[in-house]
Design an enzyme around this catalytic site. Structure first.
Site, PDB file in Angstrom:
ATOM      1  CG  ASN A  31     -19.148  11.578 -36.001  1.00 12.39           C
ATOM      2  OD1 ASN A  31     -18.723  12.490 -36.701  1.00 12.39           O
ATOM      3  ND2 ASN A  31     -18.641  11.333 -34.814  1.00 12.39           N
ATOM      4  CD  GLU A  36     -13.859  12.584 -35.843  1.00 12.91           C
ATOM      5  OE1 GLU A  36     -13.950  13.752 -35.389  1.00 12.91           O
ATOM      6  OE2 GLU A  36     -14.849  11.884 -36.134  1.00 12.91           O
ATOM      7  N   GLY A  75     -13.717  14.873 -42.408  1.00  8.56           N
ATOM      8  CA  GLY A  75     -12.720  13.928 -42.932  1.00  8.56           C
ATOM      9  C   GLY A  75     -13.102  13.418 -44.306  1.00  8.56           C
TER      10      GLY A  75
END
Length: 327
Positions: free
Chosen positions: A53, A261, A273
């Site tokens: 990420n 997302e 999440g």
């Protein structure tokens, strides 16, 4: 490494935004980007990632940069800007007893309440930049206070707060729906209607300071994330939109997870999440209190003893490079 990106890219990006105004939106709740004339400036940034990420991190501890949604979209844009799932901003503590304020903007330019993988990178950033000497900090987010902590093995643990399952607090409009009870939890029927998919899926709704809809799948590799993710994200029953999670239970202490997302599309990992998925799995009676979550970008460890306790997430946080960019 150090990278300098010049203003020509921004002009190309604005041209792309103008072109997009004539194209159909990617999803029904995504309004077309507006091309905004923005004053030229040069800023420093740090590119970071946590389990894949990825983030652009900005330091506003000395002064505000005054960025607009168009700036954030440009920074996040992979062909024309730096490229990131979210833009993270470090600001001074807004009140006594806090160390910093943590501001998050999605790739679409919108400000959001929380980002778990970003919180780990935030903690690593302020320590590496000498903005604090503490291993554990208290940080104000849009949804409340979190407490990231650097661990001896180089990873970062974040107290993410208590999960909320009340539909009104997600928020989720459950009017007229009959939930399917399982364990201590509930699965809600959500009717999807789109060109690529028309079906009803069962979801567990959870807030980790931001909204999540978690569904169980047999295999995350074949789950229709690209098809149903946008439909769930923009569903009218989620007035603030939602992050759509696809959870595969391997055993009681191991899961695999993909997340579409809100405002970013599918990412390699989503910290909140992972927290939401594990909390939902525990409530449904499927998981133990400590779970390893395998995302496409890396491994996260989530711990949640139960309703009276907070969720703790542990995972990596790494600097990729630093740079300057002309806006």
């Amino acid at each position: 490494g150090h990278l300098r990106v010049m203003g020509k890219a921004l002009r190309s990006f604005i041209g792309k935004l103008l072109a997009e105004k004539t194209q159909p939106d990617k999803a029904p709740c995504h309004s077309a980007a507006t091309a905004t004339i923005i004053q030229a400036m040069q800023i420093r940034f740090t590119k970071m990632q946590g389990a894949g990420n990825d983030f652009v991190v900005l330091d506003e501890t000395q002064e505000r940069l005054g960025l607009t949604p168009a700036h954030y979209r440009f920074l996040a844009d992979r062909p024309f800007g730096v490229g990131a799932d979210q833009i993270l901003t470090v600001r001074p503590a807004p009140a006594p007893g806090l160390d910093f304020e943590y501001v998050i903007h999605n790739a679409d330019g919108g400000e959001v309440e929380q980002c778990g993988n970003g919180a780990r990178c935030f903690a690593r950033y302020v320590r590496d930049k000498g903005l604090t000497a503490k291993d554990r900090i208290r940080v104000q987010t849009l949804s409340g206070v979190i407490a990231p902590e650097l661990t001896p093995d180089g990873r970062v643990t974040v107290d993410m707060g208590r999960p909320q399952f009340d539909p009104a607090r997600v928020p989720f409009d459950a009017a007229g729906l009959v939930p399917v009870p399982q364990g201590l939890g509930k699965k809600w029927p959500l009717a999807l209607d789109g060109k690529a998919q028309a079906a009803t899926v069962l979801i567990a709704v959870v807030s980790m300071g931001n909204p999540h809809a978690v569904q169980l799948v047999e295999d995350v590799d074949t789950a229709p994330v690209a098809q149903t993710g946008p439909l769930i994200e923009c569903h009218t029953r989620f007035p603030q939109r939602v992050n759509a999670g696809y959870l595969q239970v391997v055993d009681r202490s191991h899961v695999r997870l993909r997340v579409y997302e809100r405002g970013a599309g599918e990412t390699l990992a989503c910290g909140t999440g992972a927290c939401a998925a594990v909390a939902a799995g525990i409530r449904l009676g499927l998981l133990d209190a400590r779970v390893d979550v395998q995302t496409r970008g890396g491994l996260l460890t989530i711990e949640w003893p139960g309703d009276a306790d907070t969720v703790r997430m542990t995972g990596p946080a790494e600097t990729v490079y630093q740079g300057e960019i002309d806006l």
